[in-house]
Design a protein around this motif. Structure first.
Motif, mmCIF file in Angstrom:
data_model
loop_
_atom_site.group_PDB
_atom_site.id
_atom_site.type_symbol
_atom_site.label_atom_id
_atom_site.label_comp_id
_atom_site.label_asym_id
_atom_site.label_seq_id
_atom_site.Cartn_x
_atom_site.Cartn_y
_atom_site.Cartn_z
ATOM 1 N N PHE A 131 64.945 -66.719 -23.016
ATOM 2 C CA PHE A 131 63.790 -66.269 -22.252
ATOM 3 C C PHE A 131 63.218 -64.997 -22.857
ATOM 4 O O PHE A 131 63.858 -64.327 -23.675
ATOM 5 N N HIS A 153 57.711 -75.915 -16.226
ATOM 6 C CA HIS A 153 57.640 -76.479 -17.572
ATOM 7 C C HIS A 153 57.219 -77.946 -17.528
ATOM 8 O O HIS A 153 57.629 -78.672 -16.616
ATOM 9 N N SER A 199 68.870 -75.040 -14.952
ATOM 10 C CA SER A 199 68.861 -73.672 -15.455
ATOM 11 C C SER A 199 69.598 -72.744 -14.498
ATOM 12 O O SER A 199 69.483 -72.859 -13.277
ATOM 13 N N GLU A 235 59.746 -68.023 -27.773
ATOM 14 C CA GLU A 235 59.819 -66.859 -26.889
ATOM 15 C C GLU A 235 58.961 -65.698 -27.397
ATOM 16 O O GLU A 235 58.296 -65.013 -26.610
ATOM 17 N N GLU A 261 53.287 -73.210 -21.658
ATOM 18 C CA GLU A 261 54.443 -73.716 -22.404
ATOM 19 C C GLU A 261 54.004 -74.493 -23.640
ATOM 20 O O GLU A 261 54.620 -74.394 -24.702
ATOM 21 N N ASN A 293 69.541 -72.173 -23.523
ATOM 22 C CA ASN A 293 68.345 -71.556 -22.959
ATOM 23 C C ASN A 293 68.070 -70.223 -23.632
ATOM 24 O O ASN A 293 68.933 -69.657 -24.331
ATOM 25 N N PHE A 320 60.020 -68.283 -17.933
ATOM 26 C CA PHE A 320 59.827 -67.937 -19.339
ATOM 27 C C PHE A 320 60.991 -68.410 -20.201
ATOM 28 O O PHE A 320 61.100 -68.038 -21.361
ATOM 29 N N GLY A 321 61.857 -69.239 -19.641
ATOM 30 C CA GLY A 321 62.912 -69.845 -20.427
ATOM 31 C C GLY A 321 62.359 -70.992 -21.252
ATOM 32 O O GLY A 321 61.249 -71.467 -21.034
ATOM 33 N N VAL A 341 62.853 -64.802 -14.243
ATOM 34 C CA VAL A 341 62.635 -65.072 -15.663
ATOM 35 C C VAL A 341 62.738 -66.553 -16.002
ATOM 36 O O VAL A 341 62.506 -66.940 -17.150
ATOM 37 N N LEU A 396 69.176 -69.456 -14.957
ATOM 38 C CA LEU A 396 68.433 -68.204 -15.042
ATOM 39 C C LEU A 396 67.924 -67.796 -13.664
ATOM 40 O O LEU A 396 67.545 -68.653 -12.852
ATOM 41 N N HIS A 409 55.481 -66.342 -26.321
ATOM 42 C CA HIS A 409 55.204 -65.943 -24.941
ATOM 43 C C HIS A 409 54.787 -64.475 -24.888
ATOM 44 O O HIS A 409 53.837 -64.107 -24.191
ATOM 45 N N THR A 454 60.702 -61.529 -21.540
ATOM 46 C CA THR A 454 60.093 -60.857 -20.398
ATOM 47 C C THR A 454 59.721 -59.439 -20.794
ATOM 48 O O THR A 454 60.096 -58.960 -21.860
#
Length: 301
Positions: free
Chosen positions: A108, A275, A249, A141, A219, A106, A258-259, A255, A251, A144, A110
């Motif tokens: 992310f 996602h 996940s 990423e 995504e 994974n 946003f992975g 966040v 996470l 994003h 942010t």
């Protein structure tokens, strides 16, 4: 896990306390129509904006991420240089680059400012992916960040929160008034608050569906951005690797959207996924055509 939950609850309680103090200072009366809208906007946008502003700090604390300031080995040097190159190509400032310890594959991104963001990858990703696949994930990423997804999601959530707060209280008053027969002095009691609580949950569910629809849409854009920055074949290979090894996940909620990983569910759960399913993302990339003479990722659509 316990540390993450405590940190999440403490942060949200602090946000609620701060917003309550702000309303008291400015004498906002939520019983009036104007006061209700102002109260809804304060709480609706306040929580989202504050969460966005502290997102980098929260991400680092909750994942225990190590920010690379001076690369300690060849892997960290490669990560830092790759993100630096992609950020320049995307037209954004250099993000902080970090590694966090987690077995899953994974990563992310942010941050409230696209020129001062954070991009982090898991140790599981570094072990399981080759450089080409990891480069594509980093491009995803960085995209994003370049697309301003963190800010857009926060603003969208603020708008949805505001509508939920207003609608639940307006409809709650109508229902409570009907139940009480609109008698003088009737309504506004415990029944009203129970109705509002239920409506908050119902309207909140629909608001979450709207927010998650947008999350899934961005995504696809980030995948296209990763293909632009690293190459379509690399991005497809990265998603195929994820499809073979994907697990739940770890996470934190702030966040997770946003992975790179996500997208498992059917029925109602599918409507609440951050996602799209990986097979849909792979198929979309295979059919994707880059814009002519495209240089900056933030113009990818």
């Amino acid at each position: 896990m316990i540390k993450r939950v405590v940190l999440f609850l403490a942060t949200n309680l602090a946000v609620l306390a701060l917003l309550s103090v702000v309303m008291a200072i400015f004498g906002i009366n939520p019983q009036s129509a104007v006061g209700l809208v102002v109260m809804a906007a304060v709480f609706g946008f306040g929580g989202s904006i504050i969460s966005l502003l502290i997102s980098k700090w929260m991400a680092k604390r909750s994942t225990g991420a190590h920010v690379i300031t001076q690369p300690r080995n060849e892997t960290e040097r490669w990560l830092f240089d790759t993100v630096q190159r992609q950020a320049k190509a995307a037209g954004i400032g250099m993000p902080e680059v970090a590694i966090y310890d987690a077995p899953e594959i994974n990563a992310f991104a942010t941050g409230a400012n696209r020129n001062k963001a954070l991009v982090a990858v898991s140790t599981g990703l570094l072990r399981a992916m080759d450089r080409d696949e990891a480069e594509a994930v980093l491009g995803h990423e960085v995209s994003h960040v370049a697309n301003g997804d963190m800010v857009t999601m926060a603003l969208l959530q603020g708008v949805l929160n505001t509508f939920v707060i207003v609608l639940s209280r307006v409809v709650g008053r109508v229902i409570d008034g009907f139940i009480s027969g609109n008698r003088e002095g009737g309504g506004g009691g415990i029944g009203y608050y129970v109705i509002v609580f239920v409506l908050d949950l119902v309207f909140g569910l629909f608001a979450s569906m709207i927010a998650m629809w947008f999350s899934r849409h961005r995504e696809f854009r980030a995948d296209a951005g990763g293909a632009t920055l690293a190459g379509r074949d690399k991005m497809v290979a990265a998603l195929q690797r994820l499809s073979l090894t994907y697990g739940e996940s770890t996470l934190p909620k702030q966040v997770a959207a946003f992975g790179i990983s996500g997208g498992v569910g059917h029925g109602l759960r599918r409507l609440l996924m951050t996602h799209p399913p990986l097979e849909e993302r792979i198929e979309a990339l295979k059919n994707w055509q880059p814009a002519a003479n495209q240089v900056r990722q933030n113009v990818v659509t």
